[in-house]
Enzyme design. Sequence first.
Site, PDB file in Angstrom:
ATOM      1  CG  ASP A  51      -1.696   0.971   1.305  1.00  0.00           C
ATOM      2  OD1 ASP A  51      -1.922   1.919   0.378  1.00  0.00           O
ATOM      3  OD2 ASP A  51      -2.606   0.981   2.385  1.00  0.00           O
ATOM      4  CG  PHE A  84      -9.479  -1.367   3.750  1.00  0.00           C
ATOM      5  CD1 PHE A  84      -8.230  -0.975   4.185  1.00  0.00           C
ATOM      6  CD2 PHE A  84      -9.776  -2.571   4.276  1.00  0.00           C
ATOM      7  CE1 PHE A  84      -7.406  -1.698   4.830  1.00  0.00           C
ATOM      8  CE2 PHE A  84      -9.223  -3.273   5.496  1.00  0.00           C
ATOM      9  CZ  PHE A  84      -7.836  -2.695   5.855  1.00  0.00           C
TER      10      PHE A  84
HETATM   11  P1  IMP Z   1       2.242  -0.348   3.669  1.00  0.00           P
HETATM   12  O1  IMP Z   1       3.092  -0.528   4.574  1.00  0.00           O
HETATM   13  O2  IMP Z   1       1.230   0.768   3.766  1.00  0.00           O
HETATM   14  O3  IMP Z   1       2.613  -0.724   2.365  1.00  0.00           O
HETATM   15  O4  IMP Z   1       1.063  -1.631   4.108  1.00  0.00           O
HETATM   16  C1  IMP Z   1       1.226  -2.760   4.151  1.00  0.00           C
HETATM   17  C2  IMP Z   1       0.407  -3.640   4.820  1.00  0.00           C
HETATM   18  O5  IMP Z   1      -0.912  -2.935   5.373  1.00  0.00           O
HETATM   19  C3  IMP Z   1      -0.061  -4.844   4.435  1.00  0.00           C
HETATM   20  O6  IMP Z   1       0.761  -5.861   4.719  1.00  0.00           O
HETATM   21  C4  IMP Z   1      -1.373  -5.189   4.870  1.00  0.00           C
HETATM   22  O7  IMP Z   1      -1.417  -5.808   6.163  1.00  0.00           O
HETATM   23  C5  IMP Z   1      -1.946  -3.750   5.337  1.00  0.00           C
HETATM   24  N1  IMP Z   1      -2.790  -3.267   4.184  1.00  0.00           N
HETATM   25  C6  IMP Z   1      -2.603  -2.437   3.337  1.00  0.00           C
HETATM   26  N2  IMP Z   1      -3.572  -2.230   2.410  1.00  0.00           N
HETATM   27  C7  IMP Z   1      -4.462  -3.057   2.885  1.00  0.00           C
HETATM   28  C8  IMP Z   1      -5.925  -3.308   2.281  1.00  0.00           C
HETATM   29  O8  IMP Z   1      -6.538  -2.982   1.188  1.00  0.00           O
HETATM   30  N3  IMP Z   1      -6.557  -4.326   3.042  1.00  0.00           N
HETATM   31  C9  IMP Z   1      -6.074  -5.161   4.016  1.00  0.00           C
HETATM   32  N4  IMP Z   1      -4.688  -4.772   4.663  1.00  0.00           N
HETATM   33  C10 IMP Z   1      -4.085  -3.781   4.057  1.00  0.00           C
END
Ligand code: IMP
Length: 183
Positions: A114, A162
Amino acid sequence: MPDTHPGSAQLGGRKLRRVVYSAAEIAERVRAMGREISAAYDREDDLLVLGLLKGSFIFLADLVREIELPLQVDFLAAASYGNGTVSSGEVRLLYDPEAPLEGRAVVLVEDIIDSGTTLAKVMPVLEARGAKSLEICALLHKRIAVLPKEARWVGFDAPPEFLVGYGLDYSENFRHLPYIGSL
Ligand code: IMP
Ligand code: MG
């Protein structure tokens, strides 16, 4: 169907907006990724598939069964989200893999990229451990993050929604849905 799966009862009246990736679509894509990873390494590479907990647990379980090479599995736990749908920007390392990385081909398996915060925090830690190679394999990528190292394998470019299911949670719920839906 989402509304008949027992897991969707956790929505408490709310409905999944839509099924984004069906179980069959996911299975087909994971099979293809397994083939690509199998082709990218040799039997001598001492492959270590490292799953980022908890979100990757179902993806990793399916993926390793599609990789036709000797390999080992370990996990790494980092928490970047509180109990909501917005990234907190903070990452905590909760579990460190026991397996040594030195001299090995390591594939880090992530459920979804994300903001990229989790990978930005975790990758330097792993990079310091002397792996022969270190690649990222993500089932989903929202394509908003600018990563120091881009994922080599990506299952799907995810919509800016999400998503839950197939390991992905909302406040720890819905991980067991066999498909991926949008809340
Ligand atoms: P980042 O550190 O922002 O890249 O987010 C990574 C983590 O956030 C992922 O491993 C997920 O656990 C959680 N995450 C990010 N986007 C989503 C989503 O759309 N649904 C559920 N979990 C998410
Ligand atoms: Mg999560």
